[in-house]
Design a protein around this motif. Structure first.
Motif, PDB file in Angstrom:
ATOM      1  N   GLY A  14      90.051  31.815  29.263  1.00 17.62           N
ATOM      2  CA  GLY A  14      91.213  31.620  28.404  1.00 17.62           C
ATOM      3  C   GLY A  14      92.290  32.678  28.531  1.00 17.62           C
ATOM      4  O   GLY A  14      93.341  32.573  27.897  1.00 17.62           O
ATOM      5  N   THR A  15      92.078  33.704  29.359  1.00 14.28           N
ATOM      6  CA  THR A  15      93.081  34.744  29.567  1.00 14.28           C
ATOM      7  C   THR A  15      94.280  34.157  30.304  1.00 14.28           C
ATOM      8  O   THR A  15      94.113  33.455  31.297  1.00 14.28           O
ATOM      9  N   LYS A  16      95.478  34.451  29.797  1.00 15.65           N
ATOM     10  CA  LYS A  16      96.704  33.999  30.454  1.00 15.65           C
ATOM     11  C   LYS A  16      97.299  35.158  31.251  1.00 15.65           C
ATOM     12  O   LYS A  16      97.480  36.247  30.711  1.00 15.65           O
ATOM     13  N   LEU A  17      97.592  34.901  32.506  1.00 17.92           N
ATOM     14  CA  LEU A  17      98.150  35.911  33.402  1.00 17.92           C
ATOM     15  C   LEU A  17      99.409  35.355  34.058  1.00 17.92           C
ATOM     16  O   LEU A  17      99.457  34.187  34.440  1.00 17.92           O
ATOM     17  N   TRP A  18     100.426  36.209  34.218  1.00 23.67           N
ATOM     18  CA  TRP A  18     101.709  35.778  34.776  1.00 23.67           C
ATOM     19  C   TRP A  18     101.671  35.787  36.293  1.00 23.67           C
ATOM     20  O   TRP A  18     101.263  36.756  36.905  1.00 23.67           O
ATOM     21  N   GLY A  19     102.103  34.683  36.879  1.00 27.04           N
ATOM     22  CA  GLY A  19     102.217  34.576  38.327  1.00 27.04           C
ATOM     23  C   GLY A  19     101.336  33.473  38.877  1.00 27.04           C
ATOM     24  O   GLY A  19     100.128  33.655  38.990  1.00 27.04           O
ATOM     25  N   THR A  47     108.266  41.280  26.585  1.00 25.72           N
ATOM     26  CA  THR A  47     107.486  40.967  27.789  1.00 25.72           C
ATOM     27  C   THR A  47     105.994  41.016  27.472  1.00 25.72           C
ATOM     28  O   THR A  47     105.567  41.536  26.443  1.00 25.72           O
ATOM     29  N   ALA A  48     105.183  40.484  28.385  1.00 30.51           N
ATOM     30  CA  ALA A  48     103.726  40.565  28.238  1.00 30.51           C
ATOM     31  C   ALA A  48     103.336  42.045  28.174  1.00 30.51           C
ATOM     32  O   ALA A  48     103.792  42.834  28.996  1.00 30.51           O
ATOM     33  N   GLN A  49     102.528  42.408  27.200  1.00 29.99           N
ATOM     34  CA  GLN A  49     102.130  43.804  26.974  1.00 29.99           C
ATOM     35  C   GLN A  49     103.351  44.695  26.769  1.00 29.99           C
ATOM     36  O   GLN A  49     103.373  45.847  27.186  1.00 29.99           O
ATOM     37  N   GLY A  50     104.374  44.151  26.120  1.00 35.50           N
ATOM     38  CA  GLY A  50     105.600  44.888  25.854  1.00 35.50           C
ATOM     39  C   GLY A  50     105.350  46.170  25.076  1.00 35.50           C
ATOM     40  O   GLY A  50     104.402  46.268  24.295  1.00 35.50           O
ATOM     41  N   GLY A  51     106.199  47.157  25.312  1.00 35.65           N
ATOM     42  CA  GLY A  51     106.070  48.448  24.658  1.00 35.65           C
ATOM     43  C   GLY A  51     105.195  49.427  25.399  1.00 35.65           C
ATOM     44  O   GLY A  51     105.145  50.603  25.048  1.00 35.65           O
ATOM     45  N   THR A  52     104.510  48.960  26.435  1.00 31.08           N
ATOM     46  CA  THR A  52     103.674  49.847  27.240  1.00 31.08           C
ATOM     47  C   THR A  52     104.434  50.273  28.490  1.00 31.08           C
ATOM     48  O   THR A  52     105.483  49.720  28.822  1.00 31.08           O
ATOM     49  N   TRP A  53     103.887  51.259  29.166  1.00 32.30           N
ATOM     50  CA  TRP A  53     104.469  51.763  30.422  1.00 32.30           C
ATOM     51  C   TRP A  53     103.665  51.226  31.594  1.00 32.30           C
ATOM     52  O   TRP A  53     102.441  51.119  31.525  1.00 32.30           O
ATOM     53  N   ILE A  55     104.440  49.863  36.057  1.00 34.14           N
ATOM     54  CA  ILE A  55     105.284  49.921  37.240  1.00 34.14           C
ATOM     55  C   ILE A  55     106.071  48.619  37.331  1.00 34.14           C
ATOM     56  O   ILE A  55     105.635  47.595  36.814  1.00 34.14           O
ATOM     57  N   PRO A  56     107.240  48.643  37.950  1.00 36.76           N
ATOM     58  CA  PRO A  56     107.995  47.408  38.100  1.00 36.76           C
ATOM     59  C   PRO A  56     107.216  46.418  38.957  1.00 36.76           C
ATOM     60  O   PRO A  56     106.547  46.804  39.919  1.00 36.76           O
ATOM     61  N   GLY A  57     107.306  45.170  38.595  1.00 37.62           N
ATOM     62  CA  GLY A  57     106.596  44.149  39.353  1.00 37.62           C
ATOM     63  C   GLY A  57     106.652  42.820  38.655  1.00 37.62           C
ATOM     64  O   GLY A  57     107.275  42.672  37.597  1.00 37.62           O
ATOM     65  N   GLY A  58     105.970  41.843  39.222  1.00 39.88           N
ATOM     66  CA  GLY A  58     105.941  40.522  38.623  1.00 39.88           C
ATOM     67  C   GLY A  58     105.321  39.507  39.539  1.00 39.88           C
ATOM     68  O   GLY A  58     104.609  39.840  40.497  1.00 39.88           O
ATOM     69  N   ALA A  59     105.601  38.254  39.259  1.00 40.09           N
ATOM     70  CA  ALA A  59     104.994  37.123  39.952  1.00 40.09           C
ATOM     71  C   ALA A  59     105.362  37.089  41.431  1.00 40.09           C
ATOM     72  O   ALA A  59     106.500  37.367  41.816  1.00 40.09           O
ATOM     73  N   ARG A  60     104.355  36.735  42.231  1.00 41.67           N
ATOM     74  CA  ARG A  60     104.592  36.476  43.662  1.00 41.67           C
ATOM     75  C   ARG A  60     105.016  35.034  43.838  1.00 41.67           C
ATOM     76  O   ARG A  60     104.456  34.131  43.230  1.00 41.67           O
ATOM     77  N   ASP A  61     105.998  34.826  44.694  1.00 42.31           N
ATOM     78  CA  ASP A  61     106.344  33.468  45.094  1.00 42.31           C
ATOM     79  C   ASP A  61     105.416  33.030  46.219  1.00 42.31           C
ATOM     80  O   ASP A  61     104.780  33.859  46.880  1.00 42.31           O
ATOM     81  N   SER A  62     105.333  31.729  46.449  1.00 45.30           N
ATOM     82  CA  SER A  62     104.357  31.170  47.395  1.00 45.30           C
ATOM     83  C   SER A  62     104.520  31.706  48.818  1.00 45.30           C
ATOM     84  O   SER A  62     103.540  31.812  49.552  1.00 45.30           O
ATOM     85  N   HIS A  63     105.715  32.067  49.203  1.00 47.40           N
ATOM     86  CA  HIS A  63     105.996  32.497  50.576  1.00 47.40           C
ATOM     87  C   HIS A  63     105.937  34.014  50.765  1.00 47.40           C
ATOM     88  O   HIS A  63     106.136  34.496  51.869  1.00 47.40           O
TER      89      HIS A  63
END
Length: 159
Positions: A14-19, A47-53, A55-63
């Motif tokens: 049930g954990t939701k993860l971005w990407g 943002t997800a886990q907002g207020g924490t520190w 590194i910059p990053g996020g979802a990978r695109d398929s390519h």
């Protein structure tokens, strides 16, 4: 396709993860030895886990490779100049059957100028030995000792 990685993945517990294709972040180190600093992002509260520190990053695109995604996200979130960084290692820090997160270690000679977008409360260059003193994103905190050990290899002064 640009942006096709945006979306949530739900793991069997049930954990939701971005990407949709996993995610990646840039552990960008400026300088060498005891003076080395890493770029940290204070995540916006919405943002997800907002207020924490973390590194910059996020979802990978398929390519995209993890390095391509981490650099693209860092350009979007921090306005870094990708021509001034050198990717040196990819470290898979979360590896689930449905999702993975890769921390991409990169180097630059000195702290780069950065400009935060709406996903950040603040961007700050922090000494490597100071990172653990911040309220860290839980995933980043869990992988920090492994990432720091790998990063230290790349920050040794060259003769």
């Amino acid at each position: 396709m640009l942006g096709d990685g945006n979306g949530w993945v739900t793991t069997p517990d049930g954990t939701k993860l971005w990407g949709r294709f996993g995610a990646a972040g840039l552990f960008l180190i400026a300088g060498q030895g005891a003076d080395a600093k890493v770029l940290l992002q204070h995540r916006a509260s919405w943002t997800a886990q907002g207020g924490t520190w973390g590194i910059p990053g996020g979802a990978r695109d398929s390519h995209e490779t993890p390095a391509q995604a981490a650099v693209r996200e860092s350009v979007e979130e921090c306005a870094i100049d990708p021509g001034r960084i050198n990717v040196v290692e990819e470290v898979v820090t979360t590896d689930l059957p449905e999702w993975s997160y890769t921390t991409v270690i990169a180097l630059c000679e000195a702290p780069l100028a950065v400009t935060a977008n709406e996903e950040s409360e603040e961007l700050r260059w922090i000494g490597l030995h100071e990172v653990s003193g911040f309220e860290l994103h839980p995933g980043f905190a869990a992988s920090l000792s492994n990432v720091l050990a790998k990063a230290m290899v790349h920050t040794e002064p060259h003769d």
